[in-house]
Design an enzyme around this catalytic site. Sequence first.
Site, short mmCIF file in Angstrom:
data_model
loop_
_atom_site.label_atom_id
_atom_site.label_comp_id
_atom_site.label_asym_id
_atom_site.label_seq_id
_atom_site.Cartn_x
_atom_site.Cartn_y
_atom_site.Cartn_z
N HIS A 128 11.59 9.73 -26.19
CA HIS A 128 10.72 10.81 -26.70
C HIS A 128 9.48 10.29 -27.42
O HIS A 128 8.36 10.72 -27.14
CB HIS A 128 11.51 11.73 -27.62
CG HIS A 128 12.70 12.32 -26.94
ND1 HIS A 128 12.60 12.90 -25.70
CD2 HIS A 128 14.00 12.38 -27.28
CE1 HIS A 128 13.78 13.32 -25.32
NE2 HIS A 128 14.66 13.00 -26.26
N CYS A 170 20.02 15.65 -26.11
CA CYS A 170 20.53 16.93 -26.60
C CYS A 170 21.21 17.72 -25.48
O CYS A 170 21.97 18.65 -25.75
CB CYS A 170 19.41 17.76 -27.20
SG CYS A 170 18.06 18.01 -26.03
C1 LIG Z 1 23.92 13.38 -28.01
C2 LIG Z 1 22.65 13.56 -28.77
C3 LIG Z 1 22.17 14.83 -29.03
C4 LIG Z 1 20.97 14.99 -29.75
N1 LIG Z 1 20.52 16.25 -29.99
C5 LIG Z 1 19.35 16.42 -30.65
C6 LIG Z 1 18.83 17.71 -30.87
O1 LIG Z 1 19.42 18.73 -30.44
N2 LIG Z 1 17.67 17.82 -31.56
C7 LIG Z 1 16.99 16.74 -32.02
O2 LIG Z 1 15.92 16.89 -32.63
N3 LIG Z 1 17.46 15.48 -31.82
C8 LIG Z 1 18.62 15.31 -31.14
N4 LIG Z 1 19.10 14.04 -30.93
C9 LIG Z 1 18.34 12.88 -31.44
C10 LIG Z 1 17.28 12.45 -30.44
O3 LIG Z 1 17.83 12.26 -29.18
C11 LIG Z 1 16.61 11.18 -30.92
O4 LIG Z 1 16.07 11.42 -32.17
C12 LIG Z 1 15.53 10.75 -29.94
O5 LIG Z 1 16.08 10.35 -28.74
C13 LIG Z 1 14.67 9.64 -30.52
O6 LIG Z 1 13.72 9.29 -29.58
P1 LIG Z 1 13.04 7.85 -29.61
O7 LIG Z 1 12.11 7.82 -28.45
O8 LIG Z 1 12.50 7.55 -30.93
O9 LIG Z 1 14.24 6.81 -29.42
P2 LIG Z 1 15.36 6.63 -28.32
O10 LIG Z 1 15.72 7.93 -27.71
O11 LIG Z 1 16.41 5.82 -28.95
O12 LIG Z 1 14.63 5.78 -27.19
C14 LIG Z 1 14.25 4.44 -27.38
C15 LIG Z 1 13.95 3.84 -26.02
O13 LIG Z 1 13.54 2.48 -26.21
C16 LIG Z 1 14.13 1.66 -25.21
N5 LIG Z 1 14.20 0.30 -25.76
C17 LIG Z 1 14.75 -0.10 -26.93
N6 LIG Z 1 14.59 -1.43 -27.13
C18 LIG Z 1 13.91 -1.88 -26.04
C19 LIG Z 1 13.46 -3.18 -25.66
N7 LIG Z 1 13.65 -4.25 -26.42
N8 LIG Z 1 12.80 -3.30 -24.48
C20 LIG Z 1 12.59 -2.21 -23.69
N9 LIG Z 1 13.01 -0.97 -24.00
C21 LIG Z 1 13.66 -0.80 -25.17
C22 LIG Z 1 15.51 2.29 -25.01
O14 LIG Z 1 16.05 1.93 -23.75
C23 LIG Z 1 15.17 3.79 -25.11
O15 LIG Z 1 14.82 4.34 -23.87
C24 LIG Z 1 20.27 13.86 -30.21
C25 LIG Z 1 20.77 12.57 -29.95
C26 LIG Z 1 21.93 12.42 -29.24
C27 LIG Z 1 22.44 11.04 -28.95
#
Ligand SMILES: Cc1cc2nc3c(=O)[nH]c(=O)nc-3n(C[C@H](O)[C@H](O)[C@H](O)COP(=O)(O)OP(=O)(O)OC[C@H]3O[C@@H](n4cnc5c(N)ncnc54)[C@H](O)[C@@H]3O)c2cc1C
Length: 468
Positions: free
Chosen positions: A10, A42
Site C-alpha cells: 500500500h 484486509c
Molecule cells: C489480515 C490483515 C488484515 C488487515 N486489515 C486491515 C484493515 O481492515 N484496515 C487497515 O487499515 N489495515 C489493515 N491491515 C493492515 C495493513 O494491511 C497494513 O497496514 C498495510 O499492508 C501496510 O502497508 P505497507 O505497504 O506499509 O506494508 P506491507 O503491506 O507490509 O508491504 C511491504 C512490502 O514490502 C516488500 N518488501 C519488504 N522488504 C523488502 C525487500 N528487502 N526487498 C523487496 N521487497 C521488500 C514486501 O514483500 C511487501 O510487499 C491488515 C493487515 C492484515 C495482515
Amino acid sequence: MKIAVIGCTHAGTAAVKTIAAEHPQAEITVYERNDNISFLSCGIALHVGGVVKDPDSLFYSRPQQLAELGVTTRMLHEVVQVDTAAKTLAVRSLETGEEFMDSYDKLVVTTGSWPVVPRMDGIGLDNIQLCKNYFHAKEIISRSKEARRVAVIGAGYIGIELAEAFRELGKEVVLLDNMDRVMAKYLDAEFTSLAEEELAGHGIRTALGEMVTGFEGEDGRVRRVMTAGGSYEADLVVLCIGFRPGTDLLKGQIDMLDNGAILVDDYMRTSNPDVLAAGDSCAVRHNPTGKQAYIPLATNAVRMGTLVGKNLLEPIVRYRGTQGTSGIKLFDLNIASTGMTEEAAKAAGIAAAAVTVREASRPEFMPDYEDVLLKLVYESDSGRILGAQVMSKADLTQAANTLSVCIQNRMTAEDLAYADFFFQPHYNHPWNLLNKAGHAAERQRAEAAAEAAPADDAQPKEGVRKTA
Ligand SMILES: Cc1cc2nc3c(=O)[nH]c(=O)nc-3n(C[C@H](O)[C@H](O)[C@H](O)COP(=O)(O)OP(=O)(O)OC[C@H]3O[C@@H](n4cnc5c(N)ncnc54)[C@H](O)[C@@H]3O)c2cc1C
C-alpha cells in the site's frame, strides 16, 4: 533523477503513483520480493469465509499499470543491502539468485511489516500459519479444507475476523489471547464484553487471559495449543499476535524507535535527507498523545505513501498524524473506534474521564431501530476529546470517523456538544448521538468541577468550566 522504491504494497504503490504523477522525469525502479503488488490483506478473512469469491479482486494495481506510468517494477527481487552513504542497493533476484547493484538519488523505504512469530516449543510444526500476504491467504484456505478444529491466536481485529470466517465455514474455533479481553487495544470493557457475548453466541470459544506456551503435534503437524492453564486441540493454528516493522536493511543508518519503526518528520523524511519512508515500516504521530507510536494500518500507509510523492524533493504537504481509527464487523455488530480507550489514556498517565451514551439508533416512532452504545473519552481538565468507541447492529461506524476528525483538530466535548449535524428520522434524532455525548461529557465535567469547588459554589452547571 533516480528513485529506488523498496516494497510495493500500500505505501509503496501510493508513493510510486504519486511520484510518477508529480515528477514525470524521474526514473523510478521498484523492487518487490513478492510476485504481486498492492495485495489487500484486509480481504483475507473475507476470502477465507467465502464473502470475497475472486482473490484477484484483492489487488488494485499491477506492474503493467505501473509500467504505463513509466515505472520499472522488478518483481521477485529482494533488496538485501542498502548503503545510504554510497547511495547504493544490493539486489537479489529470487528466481535466478543473481545479485547486482543499483544506485539512487532518493530512496523510498516502504518495506512494511512482518507478523510476530514467538519463539516457543513446536512453532515449526506444519499447519501453524501466518496471516499477512497473498501466499498466506492461499495457504490458510487450502489447509483449512482438511481442518475441523482451528485455533486463532491473538484476539485483535485480524484474529476476530478470522475466527468469524472459520466459524462461518463450520469449523470448531477457539480464539486465544493473553489479554483478558478481546480487542483490548481498541475497546473498553463495556464494549468487549458485548463482543465476547457475540462470539459465544455464534459458537466461538474464547480462551482469554491465557498465555500460549507452545504447540504439540503428531507426524510433524500441529495437534494441540498449550497454554499456561491447559491445552486446546487444533488441526490448524493461525498466529495473529502483531507485527514488527521490516527495517533491518536500514538499521544503524537512520533513526528508529526501539522496535525498528523508522522515524519520519511531517514530510515523510527520515534522518537521512535522501531517504523517505512510509507505511508499516514507520512510526506515526499519534495525535491523542502527540507521541510517536507504532500503529500499522493500511490507512496510514496510503496517506504516508502519497505524501512521500508530494514531498520527494521539498516539504510541500504536511502529514496530519493519526488517531488509529479502525472498524470491524463482528457477525451482526458494527464496531468502530478512534483515538484512545479510557483504559489506555489512564495507563498513559493522562487525567481522563469518559461518558457512555446508550440510545436507539433513530426515533422509536420509526418501525424499527437498534440499540447504540457510544463512549467518548476526554481529558478531564480541558475537555479535549481523546477517543471514542461505537457499537450497534445499525451501521453507525462513521461516527468514529467524525470523532477522529474532532481529535485531529483538538476539539473539546463542548465543541462536540454544539457541532452542527443533520437530523432526519430515518437516520437519527434532533440531538445527534455525538452532540449528546458532548453534552454528557460537559455535564460530567461540570459535576466534577462543582464537587471540587467550595460548598457555596457547588451548583453543577453545564459549561461551568472554561474549556481550553
Ligand atoms: C489480515 C490483515 C488484515 C488487515 N486489515 C486491515 C484493515 O481492515 N484496515 C487497515 O487499515 N489495515 C489493515 N491491515 C493492515 C495493513 O494491511 C497494513 O497496514 C498495510 O499492508 C501496510 O502497508 P505497507 O505497504 O506499509 O506494508 P506491507 O503491506 O507490509 O508491504 C511491504 C512490502 O514490502 C516488500 N518488501 C519488504 N522488504 C523488502 C525487500 N528487502 N526487498 C523487496 N521487497 C521488500 C514486501 O514483500 C511487501 O510487499 C491488515 C493487515 C492484515 C495482515
